[in-house]
Design a protein around this motif. Structure first.
Motif, PDB file in Angstrom:
ATOM      1  N   THR A   8       0.783   0.978 -13.050  1.00  0.00           N
ATOM      2  CA  THR A   8       1.481   0.131 -12.083  1.00  0.00           C
ATOM      3  C   THR A   8       0.598  -0.305 -10.922  1.00  0.00           C
ATOM      4  O   THR A   8       0.452  -1.495 -10.628  1.00  0.00           O
ATOM      5  CB  THR A   8       2.722   0.868 -11.520  1.00  0.00           C
ATOM      6  N   LYS A   9      -0.014   0.680 -10.276  1.00  0.00           N
ATOM      7  CA  LYS A   9      -0.782   0.393  -9.069  1.00  0.00           C
ATOM      8  C   LYS A   9      -1.957  -0.536  -9.366  1.00  0.00           C
ATOM      9  O   LYS A   9      -2.146  -1.574  -8.732  1.00  0.00           O
ATOM     10  CB  LYS A   9      -1.289   1.709  -8.461  1.00  0.00           C
ATOM     11  N   GLU A  10      -2.724  -0.153 -10.368  1.00  0.00           N
ATOM     12  CA  GLU A  10      -3.911  -0.917 -10.739  1.00  0.00           C
ATOM     13  C   GLU A  10      -3.572  -2.372 -11.055  1.00  0.00           C
ATOM     14  O   GLU A  10      -4.229  -3.303 -10.585  1.00  0.00           O
ATOM     15  CB  GLU A  10      -4.494  -0.235 -11.975  1.00  0.00           C
ATOM     16  N   LEU A  40      -2.356  -4.422  -7.939  1.00  0.00           N
ATOM     17  CA  LEU A  40      -3.456  -4.722  -7.023  1.00  0.00           C
ATOM     18  C   LEU A  40      -4.377  -5.789  -7.621  1.00  0.00           C
ATOM     19  O   LEU A  40      -4.923  -6.624  -6.903  1.00  0.00           O
ATOM     20  CB  LEU A  40      -4.237  -3.449  -6.673  1.00  0.00           C
ATOM     21  N   CYS A  54       6.585   0.342 -16.638  1.00  0.00           N
ATOM     22  CA  CYS A  54       6.834  -0.444 -15.443  1.00  0.00           C
ATOM     23  C   CYS A  54       6.941  -1.898 -15.876  1.00  0.00           C
ATOM     24  O   CYS A  54       6.055  -2.413 -16.559  1.00  0.00           O
ATOM     25  CB  CYS A  54       5.671  -0.282 -14.472  1.00  0.00           C
ATOM     26  N   GLU A 112       1.784   4.485 -15.630  1.00  0.00           N
ATOM     27  CA  GLU A 112       0.634   4.950 -14.825  1.00  0.00           C
ATOM     28  C   GLU A 112      -0.316   3.802 -14.450  1.00  0.00           C
ATOM     29  O   GLU A 112      -1.216   3.979 -13.631  1.00  0.00           O
ATOM     30  CB  GLU A 112      -0.118   6.082 -15.537  1.00  0.00           C
ATOM     31  N   THR A 152       0.833  -1.210   0.000  1.00  0.00           N
ATOM     32  CA  THR A 152       0.000   0.000   0.000  1.00  0.00           C
ATOM     33  C   THR A 152       0.866   1.257   0.000  1.00  0.00           C
ATOM     34  O   THR A 152       0.670   2.164  -0.811  1.00  0.00           O
ATOM     35  CB  THR A 152      -0.907   0.012   1.259  1.00  0.00           C
ATOM     36  N   LEU A 175       4.438   6.108  -5.139  1.00  0.00           N
ATOM     37  CA  LEU A 175       5.324   5.700  -6.224  1.00  0.00           C
ATOM     38  C   LEU A 175       6.131   6.870  -6.780  1.00  0.00           C
ATOM     39  O   LEU A 175       7.347   6.758  -6.975  1.00  0.00           O
ATOM     40  CB  LEU A 175       4.479   5.058  -7.336  1.00  0.00           C
ATOM     41  N   LEU A 183       2.835   1.767  -3.399  1.00  0.00           N
ATOM     42  CA  LEU A 183       1.980   2.134  -4.532  1.00  0.00           C
ATOM     43  C   LEU A 183       1.376   3.530  -4.366  1.00  0.00           C
ATOM     44  O   LEU A 183       1.200   4.254  -5.334  1.00  0.00           O
ATOM     45  CB  LEU A 183       0.880   1.085  -4.737  1.00  0.00           C
ATOM     46  N   ASP A 184       1.092   3.894  -3.117  1.00  0.00           N
ATOM     47  CA  ASP A 184       0.525   5.223  -2.892  1.00  0.00           C
ATOM     48  C   ASP A 184       1.569   6.336  -3.048  1.00  0.00           C
ATOM     49  O   ASP A 184       1.220   7.487  -3.277  1.00  0.00           O
ATOM     50  CB  ASP A 184      -0.112   5.317  -1.494  1.00  0.00           C
ATOM     51  N   TRP A 192       7.810  -7.387  -4.296  1.00  0.00           N
ATOM     52  CA  TRP A 192       6.597  -7.676  -3.531  1.00  0.00           C
ATOM     53  C   TRP A 192       6.539  -9.174  -3.266  1.00  0.00           C
ATOM     54  O   TRP A 192       6.861  -9.982  -4.136  1.00  0.00           O
ATOM     55  CB  TRP A 192       5.349  -7.211  -4.300  1.00  0.00           C
TER      56      TRP A 192
END
Length: 444
Positions: free
Chosen positions: A320-322, A325, A364, A318, A203, A209, A206-207, A223
């Motif tokens: 990466t996070k999505e 998760l 990424c 952009e 978390t 980055l 990613l928040d 990870w």
């Protein structure tokens, strides 16, 4: 005049991970351009295909052939070091491990390197080897010129100013345009790297980055699937001398990895152990802050330890996070899916190389891994397909050296310059002498 080249029969080629192999009819280790020309002539006369191989590290069948194989290990000299321009010209077969040492003597270095240096210069650019660092492109972006021996025996000099189209194709050539004889790299002054690894959570990373990418020149993170655990790794140029993490080495190598291999082997009988193993190893090896300072290439390179299956796709940065998760949710929602640690997340600058996974976008890379303890195969297909599905959905492009299930239709969608590459390939190799079954899936 005729040079007699002798090919060996009965050689079994295997890639480093022993996941792919082939039995070429004849295996050559030429020592000169003339000899390579001869081999190409012989192949033409006998209607055989030719595959050029370097270190054989690619975890796919990209280098396999049952016809003629040319191993470039003896074409491995440093041809020229230009200290003023900080450039080096080398023969295509030189291993980066030898080049690193050679450059060091001249006070130079490559600005970025992959994890492994037992790879040939021409192979590194053939498959688009990368590392991490949002200011840095994949390794082929460090190439400013190369020479190519084509199927017809012609030698082409290629750079931004000469044969520019062929240059943008050949900087990531997949081994299908010809034989790369020489490569000229843009170097930088030799430097030391300060590496810091510290624990975090998925978390958090990613928040924040953006912050991490700004804070460290070569930032990446690992990870640990089935958990929130993350190890963040910063690598940055430094002028200080400092600690070299010897005790960590001893522990990692002597104890850590033997234990890991054994536990993963047991987990092939009890798959539910994997999430416990991932957590245990995070606690054991990655839960405290570790620092290390050394000459750049010693920090960039690290042991791959033992045999493995890998997949590595590049997605727009952009996403990466999505995407991560989604992968995490997929593992949580499907208890049958097991994933070994780590999922390694790295970053690279966009470029203009036609078949680069980073073509025209900062990217990424998300590398997933399944180890093969004691060479035993571990079921990984479902994990692979789940991961590929997520990568495709987010506009991903697979790393060329690694196994993937894409075909020409996929590549036409992924790569705006794919038709351009195809037309250069067809011009340089009209009869397809440099194709093999991996490449047929790409082009047909």
């Amino acid at each position: 005049f005729l040079v007699q080249v002798h090919g060996q029969g009965g050689v079994k080629f295997q890639n480093w991970a022993k996941t792919y192999g082939s039995s070429p009819e004849l295996y050559f280790q030429p020592t000169s351009v003339e000899e390579i020309r001869e081999i190409l002539d012989m192949a033409r006369q006998r209607d055989k295909r030719v595959k050029v191989v370097g270190g054989g590290h690619s975890p796919s069948d990209i280098a396999c052939t049952d016809d003629f194989m040319i191993q470039m290990g003896k074409i491995n000299r440093v041809l020229k070091v230009d200290k003023e321009k900080q450039q080096v010209t080398v023969e295509g077969g030189i291993f980066l491990s030898d080049l690193n040492v050679e450059l060091s003597k001249h006070g130079l270095a490559l600005a970025n390197l992959g994890a492994v240096s037992e790879v040939a210069a021409a192979g590194v650019i053939g498959t688009g080897t990368h590392n991490t660092g949002i200011e840095h492109g994949i390794l082929p972006t460090q190439v400013i010129a190369l020479t190519l021996l084509t199927a017809s025996g012609e030698i082409l000099e290629c750079s931004e100013s000469v044969n520019a189209d062929i240059f943008q194709a050949a900087r990531l050539h997949l081994g299908c345009l010809g034989v790369v004889l020489t490569v000229t790299f843009q170097c930088v002054p030799q430097f030391h790297l300060h590496e810091v690894a510290f624990p975090s959570t998925l978390t958090e990373v990613l928040d924040h980055l953006e912050d991490h990418l700004k804070r460290s020149q070569y930032f990446r993170f690992l990870w640990f699937p089935h958990s929130e655990n993350v190890s963040i790794i910063y690598q940055d140029p430094t002028n200080k001398a400092g600690p070299t993490g010897l005790h960590a080495w001893l522990w990692d190598y002597a104890v850590g990895y033997y234990l890991l291999e054994f536990l993963l082997w047991i987990s092939t009988f009890v798959p539910s152990l994997v999430s416990w193993i991932n957590r245990f190893f995070f606690w054991l090896l990655f839960s405290s802050r570790v620092e290390n300072i050394s000459i750049s290439y010693k920090i960039f390179n690290y042991e791959c330890r033992f045999k493995q299956h890998v997949q590595d796709w590049a997605i727009p940065i952009e996403k990466t996070k999505e995407a991560l998760l989604e992968l995490k949710a997929a593992l949580e929602n499907n208890p049958k899916l097991v994933a070994h640690y780590p999922v390694e997340v790295r970053f690279a600058r966009g470029d203009e190389i036609w078949l680069s996974p980073c073509f025209q976008r900062d990217s990424c890379y998300m590398n997933i891994i399944m180890y093969r303890p004691y060479g035993k195969n571990v079921p990984h297909l479902n994990y692979w397909l789940t991961y590929e599905g997520i990568m495709k959905k987010h506009g991903g492009r697979p790393h060329w050296a690694k196994a993937h299930s894409c075909t020409r239709k996929d590549f036409e969608k992924m790569y705006p310059a794919f038709p351009k590459f195809c037309s250069v390939r067809e011009k340089l190799d009209p009869t397809g002498i440099f194709l093999n079954s991996y490449l047929e899936k790409v082009f047909y």
